[in-house]
Design a protein around this motif. Structure first.
Motif, PDB file in Angstrom:
ATOM      1  N   ASP A 176     102.189   7.986  78.637  1.00 34.02           N
ATOM      2  CA  ASP A 176     102.044   7.237  77.433  1.00 34.02           C
ATOM      3  C   ASP A 176     101.822   8.388  76.163  1.00 34.02           C
ATOM      4  N   ILE A 177     102.405   7.938  74.923  1.00 33.46           N
ATOM      5  CA  ILE A 177     102.331   8.928  73.940  1.00 33.46           C
ATOM      6  C   ILE A 177     100.996   8.735  73.148  1.00 33.46           C
ATOM      7  N   MET A 178     100.258   9.365  72.756  1.00 38.80           N
ATOM      8  CA  MET A 178      98.982   9.301  72.267  1.00 38.80           C
ATOM      9  C   MET A 178      98.884  10.031  70.851  1.00 38.80           C
ATOM     10  N   GLU A 179      98.168   9.388  69.909  1.00 39.01           N
ATOM     11  CA  GLU A 179      97.983   9.992  68.652  1.00 39.01           C
ATOM     12  C   GLU A 179      96.324  10.166  68.497  1.00 39.01           C
ATOM     13  N   LEU A 180      96.129  11.619  68.199  1.00 40.05           N
ATOM     14  CA  LEU A 180      94.748  12.000  67.969  1.00 40.05           C
ATOM     15  C   LEU A 180      94.320  11.614  66.626  1.00 40.05           C
ATOM     16  N   THR A 181      92.914  11.876  66.334  1.00 41.69           N
ATOM     17  CA  THR A 181      92.413  11.379  64.963  1.00 41.69           C
ATOM     18  C   THR A 181      92.954  12.356  64.007  1.00 41.69           C
TER      19      THR A 181
END
Length: 541
Positions: free
Chosen positions: A82-87
């Motif tokens: 899964d590809i996640m975007e951080l803040t």
């Protein structure tokens, strides 16, 4: 693969809407799009088939970044997680791939400008992932059945072993972890301690919606639950290919193919049938004014059939932009009827086909200014420890190819590698075209043309030479044969991965090569003079 981004409001404005973008694959020229993820910056991340890499583009269709995870092997052993975007808009995912003959598992992290930044190097296989409220992350590794929690820099906070058959995971409100396993749902707190189990709730995929409800998929059915896992609604579909959602609605890409829209309560809003010649739709994402699909588009007929990844944008009513461009590839020619074989140190052979030309015809109603011509040779060659991929593309611009007109494009010389001597064989060369200018190709059945090349039996006499010392410290000494035309000769040094690391022109029959800047390791020395080639191997320590 699910989207794990936080819900956000899109304020982007685009003055240009594209119809379709095509990529030729980076392994075997057959690779479809298997996931589309939209970031808070309005970028789209396309995941290629078998986890081979990602392509990132803007909503205008402009490609801004590509990351290939392997350029040698024909097959991957792990998917991208899964590809996640951080803040801070950085992107994190895990992947496993073959680098030459070494299996490598690692995390990848990119800042908002797509520069790769340091992160943890080892990971137990690409699996599902989710993000906590403090920007830490939880990953599941398929190859070692580990659940691991990392901080934003990739440092391990805790890890749990022996958790098998995890299909998916999400982080719920309050940083509670929910695992979908073959034995049912399992609830863990943020410290990794099991708190509750639901053996009767078995799902393939989990999503947390904008209203904090849980959307769960099992087969071709979606079920909606409250945060406390109270059942709210159920919907059945004709084959679920992918799901996407925003703060207002849910879109389901079905196998029909069609896109079915629902509100966040799973009440249907409408359905749009899809069509695309030789296209299979596999992934969906929202745009400002509609939705985008990714998948694979087939070209040609077996055994020369190939598939390229593509994305295609639709308005909310299902209309697609179509400029009606159609470039037909009508023939392939070359200047000589035979091509010589060059022996590369007895472990591979090179065939050079000279002056290749492809003839294209504009069979559509609009002018074609850009065209990409592609070629793939399906013979696998192992150069040292690495399997060489023989896939090539060339772009042609400013064509001004008018409707009904034809044009000859110069490909030039093309080298092909063989594991065994191909002298006397008939080799088939097949090329195809694709449009790189964000426009939809009307018909891809006419995009392939092939020709056959007779490989000559002639083989230039190899160069024999001596080199010392082995191992070498800082300088390598070479003695060349007296009959060699050394004024036209060059020395090339390749590392164990097949990368060219040093080149030097030969100025005498006895030559000294300074190797102070090369790191320790095993190297291959190639001496080239005209069509003659010689090889040697040495170690530097």
């Amino acid at each position: 693969m699910k989207n794990v981004f936080s819900v956000f409001t899109f304020l982007l404005v685009s003055n240009f809407v594209f119809g379709q973008i095509e990529w030729v694959g980076n392994h075997n020229f057959t690779e479809s799009a298997t996931d589309l993820v939209r970031t808070s910056q309005g970028h789209y991340i396309l995941v290629h088939d078998n986890g081979s890499g990602i392509t990132v583009f803007k909503e205008s269709g402009e490609i801004i970044f590509e990351k290939l995870l392997n350029v040698y092997q024909n097959q991957y052993y792990q998917q991208i997680s899964d590809i996640m975007e951080l803040t801070d808009s950085s992107i994190v995912f895990a992947a496993g791939a073959m680098d030459c003959d070494i299996f490598i598992e690692r995390f990848h992290k990119f800042d908002k400008d797509w520069n790769e930044v340091p992160f943890a190097n080892f990971y137990g296989g690409a699996g599902q992932a989710a993000q906590f409220s403090d920007n830490s992350m939880v990953f599941y590794g398929y190859s070692n059945n580990y659940l691991i929690k990392l901080d934003a820099d990739g440092n391990t906070i805790w890890d749990l072993g022996s958790i098998s058959n995890v299909h998916d995971l999400v982080v719920m409100v309050g940083d509670t972890i929910l695992l979908a396993t073959a034995q049912g749902l399992k609830k863990l707190d943020a410290g990794g301690t099991m708190s509750e189990q639901y053996p009767n709730l078995i799902f393939d995929r989990l999503e947390i919606l904008a209203n904090e409800n849980l959307l769960a998929q099992i087969g071709d059915t979606l079920r909606l639950f409250s945060p406390g896992l109270v059942p709210l609604a159920t919907q059945h579909f004709n084959g679920i290919k992918d799901i996407t959602f925003d703060e207002n609605e849910i879109m389901v890409l079905t196998a029909t193919p069609a896109v079915v829209r629902h509100d966040l309560n799973l009440s249907e809003l409408g359905s749009t049938p899809l069509s695309g010649l030789n296209q299979s739709f596999k992934a969906i994402a929202f745009t400002n004014s509609g939705f985008m699909l990714g998948g694979g588009e087939k070209y040609g007929i077996a055994p020369n059939e190939n598939e390229s990844a593509f994305i295609k944008e639709f308005t909310m009513d299902g209309s697609a932009i179509n400029t009606a461009e159609d470039a037909a590839l009508t023939s392939v020619q070359f200047s000589n009827s035979q091509s010589d074989v060059i022996n590369w140190w007895d472990f591979s052979y090179e065939v050079v086909v000279h002056d290749l030309q492809v003839t294209v015809e504009n069979v559509g109603p609009t002018i074609i200014n850009q065209l990409t011509v592609n070629f793939h040779h399906n013979t696998t060659v192992f150069l040292w420890e690495c399997s060489e991929l023989q896939s090539f593309s060339k772009s042609f611009d400013n064509l001004n190819l008018q409707p009904g007109a034809s044009m000859v494009l110069d490909w030039g010389d093309q080298s092909l590698l063989f594991q065994e001597n191909p002298a006397g064989l008939q080799v088939e060369l097949c090329f195809w075209t694709s449009l790189p200018n964000h426009h939809l190709e009307t018909n891809n059945d006419n995009d392939v043309a092939c020709t056959e090349v007779s490989v000559a039996a002639h083989e230039p006499f190899p160069i024999t030479f001596h080199h010392a010392f082995n191992p070498v410290a800082d300088e390598l000494y070479i003695d060349l044969p007296t009959e060699l035309d050394y004024t036209a000769a060059k020395a090339h040094i390749f590392n164990a991965a097949g990368q060219l690391v040093y080149t030097e022109a030969i100025t005498a029959l006895r030559e000294t090569l300074p190797l102070h800047d090369l790191p320790d390791g095993v190297y291959f020395l190639q001496i080239v003079s005209g069509e003659r080639v010689g090889w040697g191997k040495f170690a530097k320590y």
